[in-house]
Design a protein around this motif. Structure first.
Motif, mmCIF file in Angstrom:
data_model
loop_
_atom_site.group_PDB
_atom_site.id
_atom_site.type_symbol
_atom_site.label_atom_id
_atom_site.label_comp_id
_atom_site.label_asym_id
_atom_site.label_seq_id
_atom_site.Cartn_x
_atom_site.Cartn_y
_atom_site.Cartn_z
ATOM 1 N N GLN A 171 41.486 79.428 84.411
ATOM 2 C CA GLN A 171 40.552 78.431 83.451
ATOM 3 C C GLN A 171 40.889 78.021 82.124
ATOM 4 O OE1 GLN A 171 37.189 77.703 84.131
ATOM 5 N NE2 GLN A 171 37.186 76.213 82.502
ATOM 6 N N GLY A 172 41.238 76.285 81.943
ATOM 7 C CA GLY A 172 42.107 76.266 80.683
ATOM 8 C C GLY A 172 43.452 76.076 80.857
ATOM 9 N N GLY A 173 43.840 76.684 82.254
ATOM 10 C CA GLY A 173 45.813 75.824 82.248
ATOM 11 C C GLY A 173 45.895 74.285 82.647
ATOM 12 N N ARG A 174 46.530 73.948 82.112
ATOM 13 C CA ARG A 174 47.251 72.699 82.550
ATOM 14 C C ARG A 174 48.777 72.883 82.642
ATOM 15 N NH1 ARG A 174 48.293 70.537 76.570
ATOM 16 N NH2 ARG A 174 46.970 69.259 76.936
ATOM 17 N N GLY A 175 48.216 71.777 83.831
ATOM 18 C CA GLY A 175 49.495 70.605 84.554
ATOM 19 C C GLY A 175 50.259 70.112 83.663
ATOM 20 N N ALA A 176 51.833 70.617 83.523
ATOM 21 C CA ALA A 176 52.889 69.554 82.448
ATOM 22 C C ALA A 176 54.073 69.166 83.801
ATOM 23 C CB ALA A 176 53.648 70.803 81.680
ATOM 24 N N ILE A 177 54.181 67.796 82.318
ATOM 25 C CA ILE A 177 55.304 67.147 83.501
ATOM 26 C C ILE A 177 56.036 66.643 82.247
ATOM 27 C CG2 ILE A 177 55.494 64.872 84.590
ATOM 28 C CD1 ILE A 177 52.860 64.888 86.042
ATOM 29 N N GLN A 178 57.673 66.752 82.455
ATOM 30 C CA GLN A 178 59.034 66.134 81.651
ATOM 31 C C GLN A 178 59.608 65.121 82.227
ATOM 32 O OE1 GLN A 178 61.928 69.031 80.470
ATOM 33 N NE2 GLN A 178 60.932 69.213 78.504
ATOM 34 N N PHE A 179 59.380 63.975 81.950
ATOM 35 C CA PHE A 179 60.213 62.920 81.766
ATOM 36 C C PHE A 179 61.998 62.700 80.606
ATOM 37 C CE2 PHE A 179 55.943 61.541 82.434
ATOM 38 C CZ PHE A 179 55.948 60.630 83.116
ATOM 39 N N VAL A 180 63.090 63.131 81.827
ATOM 40 C CA VAL A 180 63.801 62.949 81.449
ATOM 41 C C VAL A 180 64.679 61.239 81.629
ATOM 42 C CG1 VAL A 180 65.949 64.389 80.924
ATOM 43 C CG2 VAL A 180 64.480 65.814 81.284
ATOM 44 N N THR A 181 64.984 61.042 80.265
ATOM 45 C CA THR A 181 65.753 59.976 80.474
ATOM 46 C C THR A 181 67.362 60.114 80.026
ATOM 47 O OG1 THR A 181 63.363 58.669 80.364
ATOM 48 C CG2 THR A 181 65.772 57.625 80.192
ATOM 49 N N GLN A 182 68.320 60.029 80.491
ATOM 50 C CA GLN A 182 69.934 60.118 80.049
ATOM 51 C C GLN A 182 70.266 58.471 80.037
ATOM 52 O OE1 GLN A 182 72.847 63.052 80.538
ATOM 53 N NE2 GLN A 182 70.915 64.092 81.597
ATOM 54 N N TYR A 183 70.957 57.508 79.189
ATOM 55 C CA TYR A 183 71.024 56.468 79.263
ATOM 56 C C TYR A 183 72.014 56.008 77.765
ATOM 57 C CZ TYR A 183 68.469 55.356 75.158
ATOM 58 O OH TYR A 183 67.762 55.391 73.681
ATOM 59 N N GLN A 184 72.412 54.792 78.450
ATOM 60 C CA GLN A 184 73.813 54.241 77.770
ATOM 61 C C GLN A 184 73.277 53.685 76.719
ATOM 62 O OE1 GLN A 184 77.540 52.333 79.356
ATOM 63 N NE2 GLN A 184 78.315 51.301 77.514
ATOM 64 N N HIS A 185 73.494 53.899 75.367
ATOM 65 C CA HIS A 185 72.622 52.588 74.043
ATOM 66 C C HIS A 185 73.048 51.738 74.022
ATOM 67 C CE1 HIS A 185 71.178 52.069 70.470
ATOM 68 N NE2 HIS A 185 69.978 52.229 70.754
ATOM 69 N N SER A 186 72.983 50.833 73.743
ATOM 70 C CA SER A 186 73.785 49.290 73.546
ATOM 71 C C SER A 186 75.232 49.623 72.457
ATOM 72 C CB SER A 186 73.090 48.466 72.864
ATOM 73 O OG SER A 186 72.423 48.405 72.092
ATOM 74 N N SER A 187 74.758 50.941 71.435
ATOM 75 C CA SER A 187 75.411 50.791 70.677
ATOM 76 C C SER A 187 77.179 51.572 71.546
ATOM 77 C CB SER A 187 75.569 51.550 69.566
ATOM 78 O OG SER A 187 74.724 53.421 70.301
ATOM 79 N N GLY A 188 76.996 52.374 72.525
ATOM 80 C CA GLY A 188 77.915 52.866 73.553
ATOM 81 C C GLY A 188 77.624 54.146 73.277
ATOM 82 N N GLN A 189 76.473 55.117 72.631
ATOM 83 C CA GLN A 189 76.363 56.230 72.120
ATOM 84 C C GLN A 189 75.708 56.542 73.884
ATOM 85 O OE1 GLN A 189 73.353 56.520 69.454
ATOM 86 N NE2 GLN A 189 75.329 56.927 67.631
ATOM 87 N N ARG A 190 75.716 58.241 74.144
ATOM 88 C CA ARG A 190 75.169 58.721 75.328
ATOM 89 C C ARG A 190 73.661 58.903 74.608
ATOM 90 N NH1 ARG A 190 75.592 57.056 80.703
ATOM 91 N NH2 ARG A 190 73.743 58.279 80.942
#
Length: 732
Positions: free
Chosen positions: A472-491
């Motif tokens: 009872q009271g349990g929760r399901g979790a989801i994690q989204f990890v987005t890695q990208y190259q920003h337009s400034s050149g940084q990762r």
């Protein structure tokens, strides 16, 4: 406790996530009875002005099969400096830099308001942005001139360190060398012979950039590979002149023939050039097409004008002789580009079809833009192309490159797949479901091009067995990890962690039913239907959709009468008639274009695409939304319809007569002038913000373009039951 609609809106605003169900059924058996799967619409780069990027790297779970990122749902022991991963329950030591943490001194990633957080990766070189223009020269002078002006304008919008290249094509393909002063030098290739990356490398004298050779303009010694890709600041004048001097393809076109256009080879050379010089770096191949490919690999129609380009009828009868081979050619290019993180954009401007059906995978796999217009001289193309280079408040482009999305889930739930502008990275893991939906069998996807509205649909499967209750009271979790190259050149790495409560469908059916997000569910089911429509016969997809709808209306495995309300069945009615599922009256290219846009836009835009918005303007008060129904068309009203692809203003019969009589120019009818102006002002606002820019139509009762409105409204009134527009036949 906030109401569910408030909770849903708050989550969308903060995390860019909308779930079909916001309380999840706690067993696989109950979940399958729900008709609509547990699924989410996720916008990885949702604009958040209050989200400053953090200048350190994320802390990861030490278990090799998990590697989840520290987040507000983790349990923390501040005294022992330990944290327990909320996905695999592994206990992890904090790194030494976290020595000073306590209950009152928490790092940002443990604060509940930072369920979405963005990190800047400090290590690794800064990458330059790369833009490679691939330009068709087989078009009318007026069109070519307009395109050249747009391209010259775009140079002024690029950052000075961005690298630019130019390939032009007609019967031959020319790769322009940009490093030479005073002369224009180019390498010419036959348009009938395809080249692989290795052959191209030898012919152009390219060398693979070695690891020691810094990529891009920040090295003192320019790498040899940059003869064709030069920083804007160095060749701005040269390239502007070169574009200005571009001429129509010089090969003569005899009467009754199409110009020979080697589009397939030009795109292949563009992909090969970037593959040799900038693998795994963010780059855009921007392709501008004025007609179909008529020779070489990738041709979609012969050069005889008397043989028209394939139609849906030809495809059904297996009479489209170039289609399979062309599709295979463009698919292999799309796969090569997506492997290297390169985006392919297609700007097709012509009155006839250009082969978007065969080329759709180039934009769909790489997250590229697909824009369709009648001519390069229309404001639709010019404004849309300018909007590609929109900047945010920090002055960075609103575009991200070479992104990967990874999804991590709690043990009771697994990911079935994704539908959107992405390709699979074939990463098997403990959270991958055997049941595939869309691009499945993986928990990681590559999205070469991302912008703030790019939205993926992700489908999940509850795997918890019926006889293993969740506490009872349990929760399901989801994690989204987005890695990208920003337009400034940084990762950068953006992490969104979200959780929902589990509920037993036997005893807590009310809370599961109340948590249903009808809008998100409708779009998630529509994406599934559109995905199926790409591979299956149209009638089969409609039958499947009807079966799902019947099950939903009965009540999604919940209690009788808990199904969809009238407004949602209305929505499904419009989906069945929409150009995403119905190909009647649309060319194969148009269908590919509509489906491409639908599969990448966020929830609000997708809802408008399926069920257009209709506003009525009258003397009775401020503008009001009205039903998308023929009963809304009245003589003394002006209607504004937004279908996403078109913005239409329709003047009722009486209003149109007043306008023709010129009442708006008389001082005593000032209010009529304001009434006419109001929808125009509202339409302009939409035209200025939407991408791609919609087609603008101004029509009236009896006008030929009124058909666009009449084809969208629900025909509750027809010639059989209608006395006059909006009036009921008087009883005798």
């Amino acid at each position: 406790m906030a109401t569910f609609p408030e909770y849903i809106a708050q989550n969308e605003e903060r995390d860019g996530v909308r779930f079909s169900w916001n309380v999840w059924p706690s067993s696989r058996l109950e979940a399958t009875r729900m008709v609509v799967p547990v699924a989410a619409l996720f916008t990885p780069l949702k604009e958040r002005p209050d989200l400053p990027p953090i200048q350190y790297e994320p802390v990861l779970c030490s278990r090799a099969t998990c590697r989840a990122v520290l987040n507000p749902l983790c349990q923390v022991d501040y005294r022992a400096k330990l944290w327990a991963c909320n996905f695999c329950y592994q206990r992890n030591q904090f790194p030494p830099s976290y020595a000073g943490i306590s209950e009152v001194n928490q790092p940002a990633e443990l604060l509940p308001q930072f369920s979405t957080i963005e990190y800047v990766v400090q290590r690794g070189p800064q990458m330059p942005l790369v833009f490679l223009y691939v330009v068709d020269t087989c078009m009318e002078d007026e069109d070519l001139q307009a395109l050249k002006e747009s391209l010259q304008m775009s140079l002024s919008l690029l950052p000075p360190t961005a690298l630019v290249g130019l390939i032009t094509f007609g019967r031959m393909v020319q790769v322009h060398e940009l490093g030479c002063e005073g002369i224009s030098k180019s390498y010419v290739f036959r348009g009938t012979k395809d080249l692989n990356a290795k052959q191209l490398q030898e012919m152009l004298g390219l060398t693979k950039p070695s690891a020691t050779q810094g990529r891009g303009p920040q090295t003192a010694q320019q790498p040899l590979s940059n003869r064709f890709l030069q920083p804007v600041q160095k060749i701005d004048m040269n390239l502007t002149d070169l574009l200005g001097e571009l001429q129509r393809d010089p090969w003569p076109v005899t009467q009754g023939k199409r110009p020979l256009r080697s589009l397939g080879v030009a795109m292949s050379i563009a992909v090969g050039l970037l593959e040799c010089t900038f693998p795994n770096t963010g780059a855009r191949i921007m392709t501008f097409i004025g007609g179909p490919a008529t020779q070489g690999p990738g041709m979609v129609v012969g050069d005889e004008l008397k043989t028209p380009i394939r139609s849906w009828h030809d495809i059904e009868k297996d009479n489209a002789k170039f289609m399979k081979k062309a599709t295979k050619h463009y698919e292999s290019l799309a796969n090569r580009a997506s492997t290297n993180g390169h985006i392919i954009d297609i700007y097709a401007c012509a009155l006839d079809q250009t082969g978007l059906l065969e080329m759709k995978c180039c934009a769909n796999y790489t997250g590229g833009y697909m824009v369709m217009a009648d001519s390069f001289n229309t404001s639709l193309f010019k404004q849309t192309f300018q909007r590609v280079f929109t900047k945010d408040v920090q002055g960075s482009f609103k575009m991200a490159f070479a992104a990967t999305l990874e999804v991590k889930t709690s043990r009771e739930i697994k990911v079935s797949g994704a539908i959107g502008p992405c390709v699979s990275l074939n990463a098997k893991g403990p959270c991958v479901s055997e049941n595939e939906i869309g691009t499945g069998g993986t928990c990681q996807w590559k999205i070469c091009g991302l912008d703030p509205s790019t939205t993926l649909a992700l489908y999940f499967e509850v795997v918890n067995q019926h006889n293993a209750p969740i506490p009872q009271g349990g929760r399901g979790a989801i994690q989204f990890v987005t890695q990208y190259q920003h337009s400034s050149g940084q990762r950068r790495i953006r992490v969104t962690t979200t959780a929902r409560n589990w509920a037993d469908a036997q005893t807590q059916i009310q809370s599961i039913a109340a948590s249903f997000d009808q809008e998100a569910a409708a779009i998630l089911m529509a994406r599934l239907a559109v995905y199926r429509a790409e591979t299956e016969e149209g009638p089969d997809v409609l039958r499947w959709l009807d079966r799902q709808l019947i099950r939903l209306v009965r009540g999604p495995g919940l209690k009788p009468g808990s199904g969809l309300r009238g407004s949602e069945t209305d929505f499904m009615f419009h989906l069945r008639r929409s150009p995403f599922l119905q190909v009647f009256n649309n060319s194969p290219d148009e269908s590919s274009y509509y489906r491409h846009q639908f599969n990448r836009q966020d929830l609000t835009q997708a809802l408008i695409m399926i069920q257009p918005v209709l506003y009525a303007y009258s003397f009775n008060g401020p503008p009001e939304p009205v039903l998308l129904d023929s009963s809304s068309i009245l003589p003394d009203r002006i209607l504004l319809m937004d279908t996403f692809f078109q913005i239409l203003i329709y003047h009722g019969e009486t209003v149109a007569q007043w306008r023709k009589a010129g009442y708006q120019d008389m001082p005593e009818y000032e209010n009529f002038k304001h009434l006419l102006q109001a929808p125009v002002d509202d339409a302009q606002e939409l035209l200025h913000t939407r991408f791609p820019m919609p087609r603008y139509i101004d029509t009236e009762h009896g006008g030929s373009q009124a058909r666009f409105l009449l084809s969208k409204v629900n025909p509750s009134q027809t010639h059989n039951n209608m006395y006059a527009w909006g009036q009921v036949r008087p009883s005798p």
